[in-house]
Design an enzyme around this catalytic site. Structure first.
Site, PDB file in Angstrom:
ATOM      1  CB  SER A  11      -0.948   0.009   1.211  1.00 16.77           C
ATOM      2  OG  SER A  11      -0.216   0.102   2.419  1.00 16.77           O
ATOM      3  NE  ARG A  12       2.808   3.622   4.762  1.00 14.98           N
ATOM      4  CZ  ARG A  12       2.312   2.938   5.791  1.00 14.98           C
ATOM      5  NH1 ARG A  12       1.019   2.778   5.917  1.00 14.98           N
ATOM      6  NH2 ARG A  12       3.128   2.426   6.702  1.00 14.98           N
ATOM      7  NE  ARG A  34      -0.299  -2.956   9.790  1.00 18.39           N
ATOM      8  CZ  ARG A  34       0.429  -2.185  10.568  1.00 18.39           C
ATOM      9  NH1 ARG A  34       0.570  -2.486  11.840  1.00 18.39           N
ATOM     10  NH2 ARG A  34       1.036  -1.104  10.106  1.00 18.39           N
ATOM     11  CG  ASN A  35      -5.869   1.141   5.734  1.00 15.89           C
ATOM     12  OD1 ASN A  35      -6.843   0.861   5.034  1.00 15.89           O
ATOM     13  ND2 ASN A  35      -5.677   2.337   6.266  1.00 15.89           N
ATOM     14  CB  ALA A  84       7.704  -4.751   0.642  1.00 20.65           C
ATOM     15  CB  ALA A  85       4.648  -6.224   5.508  1.00 16.81           C
ATOM     16  CE1 TYR A 141      13.526  -2.647   9.665  1.00 17.67           C
ATOM     17  CE2 TYR A 141      15.809  -1.910   9.482  1.00 17.67           C
ATOM     18  CZ  TYR A 141      14.589  -2.162   8.901  1.00 17.67           C
ATOM     19  OH  TYR A 141      14.400  -1.933   7.560  1.00 17.67           O
ATOM     20  CE  LYS A 145      13.749  -5.393   7.280  1.00 18.20           C
ATOM     21  NZ  LYS A 145      12.731  -5.745   6.292  1.00 18.20           N
ATOM     22  CB  ILE A 174      14.357   3.593   0.048  1.00 20.36           C
ATOM     23  CG1 ILE A 174      15.423   2.500  -0.200  1.00 20.36           C
ATOM     24  CG2 ILE A 174      13.479   3.807  -1.187  1.00 20.36           C
ATOM     25  CD1 ILE A 174      16.457   2.781  -1.271  1.00 20.36           C
TER      26      ILE A 174
HETATM   27  P1  NDP Z   1       6.630   1.801   4.403  1.00 19.78           P
HETATM   28  O1  NDP Z   1       6.541   2.150   5.852  1.00 19.78           O
HETATM   29  O2  NDP Z   1       6.604   2.861   3.383  1.00 19.78           O
HETATM   30  O3  NDP Z   1       5.465   0.758   4.043  1.00 19.78           O
HETATM   31  C1  NDP Z   1       5.274  -0.348   4.860  1.00 19.78           C
HETATM   32  C2  NDP Z   1       4.168  -1.199   4.273  1.00 19.78           C
HETATM   33  O4  NDP Z   1       4.022  -2.361   5.107  1.00 19.78           O
HETATM   34  C3  NDP Z   1       2.811  -0.505   4.238  1.00 19.78           C
HETATM   35  O5  NDP Z   1       2.141  -0.900   3.054  1.00 19.78           O
HETATM   36  C4  NDP Z   1       2.104  -1.082   5.468  1.00 19.78           C
HETATM   37  O6  NDP Z   1       0.707  -0.985   5.314  1.00 19.78           O
HETATM   38  C5  NDP Z   1       2.641  -2.513   5.441  1.00 19.78           C
HETATM   39  N1  NDP Z   1       2.584  -3.229   6.722  1.00 19.78           N
HETATM   40  C6  NDP Z   1       3.134  -2.877   7.906  1.00 19.78           C
HETATM   41  N2  NDP Z   1       2.877  -3.807   8.837  1.00 19.78           N
HETATM   42  C7  NDP Z   1       2.162  -4.799   8.221  1.00 19.78           C
HETATM   43  C8  NDP Z   1       1.590  -6.013   8.653  1.00 19.78           C
HETATM   44  N3  NDP Z   1       1.736  -6.456   9.911  1.00 19.78           N
HETATM   45  N4  NDP Z   1       0.908  -6.752   7.756  1.00 19.78           N
HETATM   46  C9  NDP Z   1       0.754  -6.338   6.473  1.00 19.78           C
HETATM   47  N5  NDP Z   1       1.276  -5.180   6.010  1.00 19.78           N
HETATM   48  C10 NDP Z   1       1.967  -4.423   6.873  1.00 19.78           C
HETATM   49  O7  NDP Z   1       7.958   0.890   4.285  1.00 19.78           O
HETATM   50  P2  NDP Z   1       9.086   0.869   3.142  1.00 19.78           P
HETATM   51  O8  NDP Z   1       8.453   0.811   1.816  1.00 19.78           O
HETATM   52  O9  NDP Z   1      10.069   1.916   3.445  1.00 19.78           O
HETATM   53  O10 NDP Z   1       9.797  -0.516   3.460  1.00 19.78           O
HETATM   54  C11 NDP Z   1       9.584  -1.674   2.648  1.00 19.78           C
HETATM   55  C12 NDP Z   1      10.643  -2.711   2.993  1.00 19.78           C
HETATM   56  O11 NDP Z   1      11.942  -2.166   2.724  1.00 19.78           O
HETATM   57  C13 NDP Z   1      10.663  -3.124   4.457  1.00 19.78           C
HETATM   58  O12 NDP Z   1      10.985  -4.485   4.558  1.00 19.78           O
HETATM   59  C14 NDP Z   1      11.799  -2.286   5.045  1.00 19.78           C
HETATM   60  O13 NDP Z   1      12.359  -2.887   6.198  1.00 19.78           O
HETATM   61  C15 NDP Z   1      12.762  -2.300   3.877  1.00 19.78           C
HETATM   62  N6  NDP Z   1      13.744  -1.232   3.931  1.00 19.78           N
HETATM   63  C16 NDP Z   1      13.362   0.070   3.757  1.00 19.78           C
HETATM   64  C17 NDP Z   1      14.310   1.073   3.823  1.00 19.78           C
HETATM   65  C18 NDP Z   1      13.965   2.517   3.619  1.00 19.78           C
HETATM   66  O14 NDP Z   1      14.896   3.346   3.711  1.00 19.78           O
HETATM   67  N7  NDP Z   1      12.722   2.863   3.359  1.00 19.78           N
HETATM   68  C19 NDP Z   1      15.720   0.759   4.110  1.00 19.78           C
HETATM   69  C20 NDP Z   1      16.001  -0.632   4.248  1.00 19.78           C
HETATM   70  C21 NDP Z   1      15.032  -1.582   4.180  1.00 19.78           C
HETATM   71  P3  NDP Z   1      -0.307  -1.016   6.594  1.00 19.78           P
HETATM   72  O15 NDP Z   1       0.226  -0.022   7.570  1.00 19.78           O
HETATM   73  O16 NDP Z   1      -1.644  -0.681   6.022  1.00 19.78           O
HETATM   74  O17 NDP Z   1      -0.271  -2.403   7.091  1.00 19.78           O
END
Ligand code: NDP
Length: 230
Positions: A11-12, A34-35, A84-85, A141, A145, A174
């Protein structure tokens, strides 16, 4: 019938960028978060038709099982899975591990029966450079990972003979909701390319791993060179 891809955390951020790129390349995408409304908002922004949104907490085994059964019943066999959650807050260590590590294990388990049966499929788990190198203040965290890396490599060995591939993509900083508070910080100066990455740049690398038939059990770092400076 076009390939069906499930993007957890779609979703994001990175998951949404992956969903968009896969849709542009002709895949049908099941967006999971989740949402459900937020997942649906991603779905309506995708190129093409037949995409679907699912509200599911990946840290909850029964929810994951039911959601993946529904996806497979309504949409067919899953070709690709992207995990990617993420939960970044350390207030609740167990919840963090359940989302970031156990959550990916549960979704992999939920798709594997069918991937093994059809003898084909690819999974990309999203790790982090922090899981490879460690980072002060991010012990839990980072452990989630690093655990995902071990899980990915072992699973890749287990399922390779059935033509199922499993890889880990490790991003650096990112530009997503997760890093909103960090963008102006000192950290950016330590990135050799001198900037945060864009979710779309990570999505291209995810697609590369999904579509590379001779790559499995690998870690692909997408970090603007950050790891060199860690
Ligand atoms: P965001 O916070 O932008 O998005 C997280 C997403 O995960 C949302 O869609 C959220 O939706 C969903 N989510 C969170 N908890 C749950 C759950 N329990 N079940 C289902 N969905 C869930 O994260 P990023 O895009 O930044 O990160 C994506 C991946 O990349 C992750 O694994 C992160 O650890 C990794 N990463 C990101 C970095 C960065 O700099 N951004 C750096 C290194 C790794 P909702 O809240 O509706 O559930």
């Amino acid at each position: 019938m076009s390939r069906l891809c499930v993007v957890c955390g779609g979703s994001r951020g990175i998951g949404r960028a992956v969903s968009r790129l896969l849709a542009e390349r002709g895949c049908r995408v099941a967006v999971v978060s989740r949402n459900q409304d937020a997942a649906q908002a991603t779905v309506v922004s995708l190129t093409g038709a037949d995409h679907m949104a699912f509200g599911c907490d990946v840290s909850k085994g029964e929810e994951v099982q039911k959601t993946f059964e529904t996806i497979q019943k309504t949409c067919g066999n899953i070709s690709y899975l992207v995990n990617a959650a993420v939960l970044i807050q350390v207030k609740d260590m167990v919840a963090l591990l359940h989302t970031n590590l156990l959550g990916s294990m549960l979704t992999c388990k939920a798709v594997l029966r069918s991937m093994l049966h059809t003898q084909g499929g690819a999974i990309v788990n999203i790790g982090s450079v922090v899981g490879l190198k460690g980072n002060a203040g991010q012990c839990v965290y980072s452990a989630s990972k690093a655990g995902l890396e071990g899980f990915t490599r072992s699973l890749a060995k287990e399922v390779a003979s059935r033509n199922v591939r499993v890889n880990l993509l490790a991003p650096g900083f990112i530009r997503t909701d997760m890093t909103v508070g960090l963008r102006e910080g000192e950290g950016v100066r330590t990135i050799p390319l001198g900037r945060f990455g864009e979710p779309e740049e990570v999505a291209k690398a995810v697609l590369f791993l999904l579509e590379s038939p001779y790559i499995t059990g690998q870690v692909l770092v997408v970090d603007g060179g950050l790891q060199l400076a860690m």
